[in-house]
Motif scaffolding. Structure first.
Motif: not given
Length: 197
Positions: A106-120, A167-171
């Motif tokens: 997640l280096h170099g990503m904004t918080l919003a970009q990183a959050h979406g990338a992590l979820n996916g 959510a949606p990752l906790v499960g």
């Protein structure tokens, strides 16, 4: 859009309006009785609490000062969390002997970009049947001058564990731990995923 000028009221209309105003009465509401009744006598004071209930019991040797969860460093909080997975596999993972099956940086990503990338990434990894993945956040840059308002070092390092517990990752997440030094140490997290049902 222009407004049309209203015509002035006729003398008959004014007389009718004056009668309406004189005959108008306030509406009776549920709250009207509050203002019409005299105030009640104050209630009797509650008896004092027993002295024994005002004491706060603490384990011996504990710090008497208040402790806030946020005051505890994140690495300590993760280390103290109870283990949810198989203990033998957990020991192998924490010693760096289990190889992550996938990783995301997640280096170099904004918080919003990183959050979406992590979820996916996490949801795809779970759908593919992967169990251990590595999330690289980095340790955060050292800021030379904080200025009057201090800034947190390593926003991703701080926010990623919180995202994994919401959510949606906790499960999907069974276990979350800081990675071993060979896999990034304090700049990365092991995420052990649940099997899909």
């Amino acid at each position: 859009m222009s407004r049309k000028k209203r015509p002035a009221l006729s003398p008959e209309d004014r007389e009718l309006w004056a009668r309406v105003v004189q005959s108008a009465r306030p509406l009776k509401t549920d709250l009207a009785h509050i203002f019409d009744t005299p105030p009640e006598a104050p209630a009797a004071p509650l008896p004092p609490k027993p002295a024994s209930s005002s004491r706060v019991l603490r384990p011996q040797g504990s710090n008497p000062g208040p402790q806030h969860v946020l005051a505890q460093p994140l690495s300590e909080a993760l280390a103290e969390a109870p283990v949810a997975m198989d203990k033998r596999r957990f020991q192998r993972m924490s010693r760096g002997k289990l190889q992550p099956e996938a990783r995301i940086d997640l280096h170099g990503m904004t918080l919003a970009q990183a959050h979406g990338a992590l979820n996916g990434f996490i949801l795809r990894a779970q759908a593919e049947g992967l169990r251990l993945v590595l999330v690289i956040t980095g340790k955060g840059r050292q800021v030379e001058d904080d200025g009057p308002i201090p800034r947190r070092r390593g926003a991703l390092k701080h926010d990623v564990p919180q995202w994994l517990r919401m959510a949606p990752l906790v499960g999907a997440v069974l276990e979350l731990r800081e990675a071993h030094a060979r896999h990034g140490g304090s700049g990365a997290y092991y995420v052990y995923l649940r099997r899909m049902r």
